[in-house]
Write a protein that holds these residues in place. Structure first.
Motif, mmCIF file in Angstrom:
data_model
loop_
_atom_site.group_PDB
_atom_site.id
_atom_site.type_symbol
_atom_site.label_atom_id
_atom_site.label_comp_id
_atom_site.label_asym_id
_atom_site.label_seq_id
_atom_site.Cartn_x
_atom_site.Cartn_y
_atom_site.Cartn_z
ATOM 1 N N VAL A 45 15.316 19.123 0.473
ATOM 2 C CA VAL A 45 14.931 18.492 1.743
ATOM 3 C C VAL A 45 14.817 16.979 1.528
ATOM 4 O O VAL A 45 14.785 16.518 0.383
ATOM 5 N N PRO A 46 14.732 16.185 2.614
ATOM 6 C CA PRO A 46 14.600 14.732 2.443
ATOM 7 C C PRO A 46 13.365 14.347 1.605
ATOM 8 O O PRO A 46 12.326 15.003 1.685
ATOM 9 N N ALA A 47 13.523 13.292 0.805
ATOM 10 C CA ALA A 47 12.449 12.842 -0.082
ATOM 11 C C ALA A 47 11.348 12.125 0.700
ATOM 12 O O ALA A 47 11.579 11.616 1.802
ATOM 13 N N ALA A 48 10.159 12.082 0.119
ATOM 14 C CA ALA A 48 9.011 11.402 0.739
ATOM 15 C C ALA A 48 9.382 9.973 1.144
ATOM 16 O O ALA A 48 8.996 9.494 2.220
ATOM 17 N N GLU A 49 10.142 9.326 0.296
ATOM 18 C CA GLU A 49 10.581 7.942 0.512
ATOM 19 C C GLU A 49 11.298 7.765 1.870
ATOM 20 O O GLU A 49 11.209 6.717 2.503
ATOM 21 N N SER A 50 11.994 8.803 2.327
ATOM 22 C CA SER A 50 12.788 8.702 3.562
ATOM 23 C C SER A 50 11.892 8.590 4.807
ATOM 24 O O SER A 50 12.372 8.256 5.887
ATOM 25 N N TYR A 51 10.601 8.877 4.661
ATOM 26 C CA TYR A 51 9.663 8.792 5.794
ATOM 27 C C TYR A 51 9.002 7.414 5.885
ATOM 28 O O TYR A 51 8.106 7.198 6.690
ATOM 29 N N THR A 85 0.839 -1.200 0.000
ATOM 30 C CA THR A 85 0.000 0.000 0.000
ATOM 31 C C THR A 85 0.871 1.246 0.000
ATOM 32 O O THR A 85 0.634 2.199 -0.747
ATOM 33 N N LEU A 86 1.902 1.214 0.834
ATOM 34 C CA LEU A 86 2.792 2.377 0.938
ATOM 35 C C LEU A 86 3.591 2.572 -0.348
ATOM 36 O O LEU A 86 3.823 3.709 -0.773
ATOM 37 N N ASP A 87 3.985 1.467 -0.982
ATOM 38 C CA ASP A 87 4.669 1.564 -2.286
ATOM 39 C C ASP A 87 3.806 2.355 -3.264
ATOM 40 O O ASP A 87 4.271 3.280 -3.919
ATOM 41 N N ARG A 88 2.542 1.957 -3.343
ATOM 42 C CA ARG A 88 1.622 2.589 -4.299
ATOM 43 C C ARG A 88 1.398 4.053 -3.941
ATOM 44 O O ARG A 88 1.324 4.928 -4.789
ATOM 45 N N LEU A 89 1.299 4.298 -2.629
ATOM 46 C CA LEU A 89 1.066 5.665 -2.148
ATOM 47 C C LEU A 89 2.251 6.582 -2.500
ATOM 48 O O LEU A 89 2.069 7.690 -3.001
ATOM 49 N N LEU A 90 3.455 6.084 -2.257
ATOM 50 C CA LEU A 90 4.647 6.910 -2.504
ATOM 51 C C LEU A 90 4.953 7.030 -3.996
ATOM 52 O O LEU A 90 5.545 8.012 -4.444
ATOM 53 N N GLU A 91 4.515 6.035 -4.761
ATOM 54 C CA GLU A 91 4.713 6.057 -6.211
ATOM 55 C C GLU A 91 4.102 7.316 -6.832
ATOM 56 O O GLU A 91 4.645 7.874 -7.777
ATOM 57 N N ARG A 92 2.988 7.757 -6.290
ATOM 58 C CA ARG A 92 2.315 8.923 -6.872
ATOM 59 C C ARG A 92 3.149 10.200 -6.716
ATOM 60 O O ARG A 92 2.978 11.138 -7.482
ATOM 61 N N PHE A 93 4.019 10.241 -5.686
ATOM 62 C CA PHE A 93 4.905 11.400 -5.570
ATOM 63 C C PHE A 93 5.793 11.497 -6.810
ATOM 64 O O PHE A 93 6.030 12.579 -7.345
ATOM 65 N N ALA A 94 6.308 10.322 -7.251
ATOM 66 C CA ALA A 94 7.188 10.301 -8.421
ATOM 67 C C ALA A 94 6.390 10.528 -9.708
ATOM 68 O O ALA A 94 6.808 11.273 -10.588
ATOM 69 N N LEU A 95 5.204 9.902 -9.803
ATOM 70 C CA LEU A 95 4.431 9.953 -11.041
ATOM 71 C C LEU A 95 3.736 11.286 -11.248
ATOM 72 O O LEU A 95 3.669 11.801 -12.355
#
Ligand code: FE
Ligand code: FE
Length: 197
Positions: free
Chosen positions: A167-173, A6-16
Protein backbone atom coordinates in the motif's frame (compact mmCIF):
# COMPACT_ATOMS: atom_id res chain seq x y z
CA UNK A 1 10.09 24.02 14.96
CA UNK A 2 8.07 24.56 11.80
CA UNK A 3 5.44 22.11 10.60
CA UNK A 4 7.63 20.63 7.88
CA UNK A 5 10.42 19.83 10.31
CA UNK A 6 7.96 18.42 12.86
CA UNK A 7 6.46 16.19 10.19
CA UNK A 8 9.93 15.08 9.06
CA UNK A 9 10.69 13.92 12.59
CA UNK A 10 7.27 12.31 12.94
CA UNK A 11 7.56 10.32 9.71
CA UNK A 12 11.18 9.40 10.44
CA UNK A 13 9.99 7.11 13.22
CA UNK A 14 8.09 4.99 10.67
CA UNK A 15 11.45 4.21 9.03
CA UNK A 16 13.43 3.92 12.28
CA UNK A 17 10.96 2.01 14.45
CA UNK A 18 8.28 0.75 12.07
CA UNK A 19 9.99 -2.59 11.47
CA UNK A 20 8.82 -4.03 14.78
CA UNK A 21 5.96 -6.52 14.91
CA UNK A 22 4.16 -6.29 18.31
CA UNK A 23 2.86 -9.82 17.95
CA UNK A 24 1.16 -9.36 14.55
CA UNK A 25 2.13 -10.94 11.21
CA UNK A 26 2.86 -7.53 9.66
CA UNK A 27 5.32 -4.86 10.78
CA UNK A 28 4.00 -1.90 12.77
CA UNK A 29 4.70 0.34 9.79
CA UNK A 30 2.84 -1.91 7.31
CA UNK A 31 -0.06 -2.22 9.77
CA UNK A 32 -0.48 1.56 10.07
CA UNK A 33 -0.03 2.15 6.34
CA UNK A 34 -2.59 -0.56 5.58
CA UNK A 35 -4.99 1.04 8.10
CA UNK A 36 -4.77 4.37 6.24
CA UNK A 37 -5.24 2.57 2.92
CA UNK A 38 -8.39 0.80 4.14
CA UNK A 39 -9.72 4.10 5.56
CA UNK A 40 -9.14 5.90 2.24
CA UNK A 41 -10.82 3.07 0.33
CA UNK A 42 -13.80 3.39 2.67
CA UNK A 43 -14.09 7.09 1.79
CA UNK A 44 -13.17 8.27 5.29
CA UNK A 45 -12.51 12.02 5.76
CA UNK A 46 -8.86 13.13 5.83
CA UNK A 47 -8.75 13.41 9.63
CA UNK A 48 -9.84 9.78 9.99
CA UNK A 49 -7.37 8.58 7.34
CA UNK A 50 -4.65 10.38 9.31
CA UNK A 51 -5.94 8.84 12.55
CA UNK A 52 -5.73 5.41 10.91
CA UNK A 53 -2.18 6.07 9.68
CA UNK A 54 -1.07 7.23 13.13
CA UNK A 55 -3.31 5.15 15.41
CA UNK A 56 -0.51 3.00 16.86
CA UNK A 57 2.07 5.79 16.90
CA UNK A 58 2.26 5.40 20.68
CA UNK A 59 4.10 2.11 20.12
CA UNK A 60 6.96 4.15 18.64
CA UNK A 61 7.09 6.30 21.77
CA UNK A 62 6.67 3.80 24.59
CA UNK A 63 9.77 2.30 26.18
CA UNK A 64 8.42 -0.99 27.50
CA UNK A 65 9.49 -3.06 24.49
CA UNK A 66 7.47 -4.71 21.74
CA UNK A 67 6.72 -7.79 23.88
CA UNK A 68 5.28 -5.77 26.81
CA UNK A 69 1.94 -7.64 26.58
CA UNK A 70 3.78 -10.96 27.04
CA UNK A 71 4.96 -9.60 30.38
CA UNK A 72 1.47 -8.52 31.42
CA UNK A 73 2.08 -4.82 30.82
CA UNK A 74 -0.42 -2.47 29.18
CA UNK A 75 1.67 0.33 27.66
CA UNK A 76 -1.40 2.58 27.13
CA UNK A 77 -0.08 3.23 23.63
CA UNK A 78 -3.37 4.89 22.62
CA UNK A 79 -2.95 7.58 25.32
CA UNK A 80 0.78 8.08 24.72
CA UNK A 81 0.17 8.42 20.98
CA UNK A 82 -2.87 10.69 21.26
CA UNK A 83 -1.19 13.03 23.76
CA UNK A 84 1.84 13.41 21.51
CA UNK A 85 -0.16 13.86 18.30
CA UNK A 86 -2.58 16.35 19.92
CA UNK A 87 0.35 18.80 20.09
CA UNK A 88 0.41 18.96 16.28
CA UNK A 89 -2.97 17.74 14.96
CA UNK A 90 -6.61 18.69 15.58
CA UNK A 91 -8.71 16.59 17.98
CA UNK A 92 -10.43 14.99 14.96
CA UNK A 93 -7.13 13.10 14.50
CA UNK A 94 -6.02 12.57 18.12
CA UNK A 95 -9.53 11.88 19.51
CA UNK A 96 -10.27 8.65 17.62
CA UNK A 97 -6.71 7.45 18.35
CA UNK A 98 -7.22 8.01 22.09
CA UNK A 99 -10.40 5.91 21.93
CA UNK A 100 -9.31 3.09 19.62
CA UNK A 101 -8.60 0.65 22.42
CA UNK A 102 -11.90 1.43 24.14
CA UNK A 103 -13.62 0.97 20.76
CA UNK A 104 -12.28 -2.58 20.71
CA UNK A 105 -13.54 -3.21 24.26
CA UNK A 106 -16.92 -1.76 23.19
CA UNK A 107 -17.22 -3.78 19.97
CA UNK A 108 -16.41 -6.99 21.86
CA UNK A 109 -19.37 -6.23 24.15
CA UNK A 110 -21.93 -5.45 21.45
CA UNK A 111 -20.77 -7.80 18.66
CA UNK A 112 -19.77 -11.21 20.02
CA UNK A 113 -18.31 -12.33 16.65
CA UNK A 114 -16.01 -9.29 16.70
CA UNK A 115 -14.09 -10.80 19.60
CA UNK A 116 -13.58 -14.03 17.63
CA UNK A 117 -12.34 -12.05 14.63
CA UNK A 118 -9.55 -10.37 16.63
CA UNK A 119 -5.95 -11.42 16.10
CA UNK A 120 -4.30 -13.42 18.89
CA UNK A 121 -2.18 -10.41 19.91
CA UNK A 122 -5.27 -8.19 20.01
CA UNK A 123 -7.14 -10.68 22.23
CA UNK A 124 -4.14 -10.90 24.54
CA UNK A 125 -3.89 -7.13 24.95
CA UNK A 126 -7.68 -6.82 25.41
CA UNK A 127 -7.43 -8.52 28.82
CA UNK A 128 -4.69 -6.11 29.94
CA UNK A 129 -6.65 -3.13 28.60
CA UNK A 130 -9.65 -3.78 30.84
CA UNK A 131 -11.43 -6.56 28.96
CA UNK A 132 -14.88 -6.50 27.38
CA UNK A 133 -16.90 -3.40 28.40
CA UNK A 134 -19.78 -3.64 30.85
CA UNK A 135 -23.16 -2.14 29.85
CA UNK A 136 -22.37 0.97 31.89
CA UNK A 137 -18.97 1.37 30.25
CA UNK A 138 -20.59 0.98 26.80
CA UNK A 139 -23.09 3.76 27.54
CA UNK A 140 -20.34 6.07 28.77
CA UNK A 141 -18.16 5.28 25.75
CA UNK A 142 -20.93 6.16 23.28
CA UNK A 143 -21.17 9.63 24.82
CA UNK A 144 -17.54 10.37 23.87
CA UNK A 145 -17.22 12.93 21.07
CA UNK A 146 -15.17 10.69 18.78
CA UNK A 147 -16.70 7.32 19.68
CA UNK A 148 -18.18 6.79 16.20
CA UNK A 149 -14.89 7.62 14.46
CA UNK A 150 -13.03 5.36 16.88
CA UNK A 151 -15.35 2.47 16.00
CA UNK A 152 -14.71 3.05 12.29
CA UNK A 153 -10.98 3.25 12.99
CA UNK A 154 -11.22 -0.07 14.81
CA UNK A 155 -12.61 -1.83 11.74
CA UNK A 156 -9.78 -0.42 9.64
CA UNK A 157 -7.33 -1.58 12.30
CA UNK A 158 -8.49 -5.20 12.10
CA UNK A 159 -8.48 -5.11 8.27
CA UNK A 160 -4.87 -3.97 8.26
CA UNK A 161 -2.95 -7.06 9.31
CA UNK A 162 -2.40 -8.66 5.91
CA UNK A 163 1.10 -9.93 5.21
CA UNK A 164 2.35 -8.95 1.76
CA UNK A 165 -0.32 -6.35 0.97
CA UNK A 166 1.56 -3.43 -0.61
CA UNK A 167 0.00 0.00 0.00
CA UNK A 168 1.14 3.66 -0.25
CA UNK A 169 3.88 4.62 2.23
CA UNK A 170 3.31 6.95 5.20
CA UNK A 171 5.42 9.54 3.37
CA UNK A 172 2.78 9.78 0.59
CA UNK A 173 0.30 11.34 3.08
CA UNK A 174 2.62 14.31 3.73
CA UNK A 175 0.46 17.01 1.99
CA UNK A 176 -2.68 15.79 3.77
CA UNK A 177 -0.90 15.67 7.14
CA UNK A 178 0.50 19.19 6.68
CA UNK A 179 -2.98 20.53 5.85
CA UNK A 180 -4.37 18.92 9.02
CA UNK A 181 -1.54 20.36 11.12
CA UNK A 182 -2.38 23.81 9.74
CA UNK A 183 -6.00 23.33 10.84
CA UNK A 184 -4.92 22.78 14.42
CA UNK A 185 -3.01 26.08 14.39
CA UNK A 186 -6.09 27.94 13.19
CA UNK A 187 -8.33 26.66 15.94
CA UNK A 188 -5.87 27.58 18.72
CA UNK A 189 -5.99 31.37 18.22
CA UNK A 190 -9.50 32.19 19.47
CA UNK A 191 -8.85 30.13 22.61
CA UNK A 192 -5.76 32.22 23.41
CA UNK A 193 -7.66 35.46 22.90
CA UNK A 194 -10.37 34.33 25.33
CA UNK A 195 -7.78 33.39 27.92
CA UNK A 196 -6.30 36.92 27.90
CA UNK A 197 -9.64 38.70 28.13
FE1 FE B 1 -3.57 -0.08 18.84
FE1 FE C 1 -3.54 -1.25 15.39
Amino acid sequence: MNRNATLDRLLERFALLGGRHYGEDVTQRAHMEQSAYVAAKDGAPDALIAAALLHDYGHFLQRRGEDAADHGIDTHHEVIGANYLARYFPESVAGPIRLHVNAKRYLCAVKPDYHDSLSAASRQSLVLQGGIMTAGECAAFLKERFAEDAIRLRWYDEEAKRPGLAVPAAESYRPMLLALMAQRGQRKRPEKRRARA
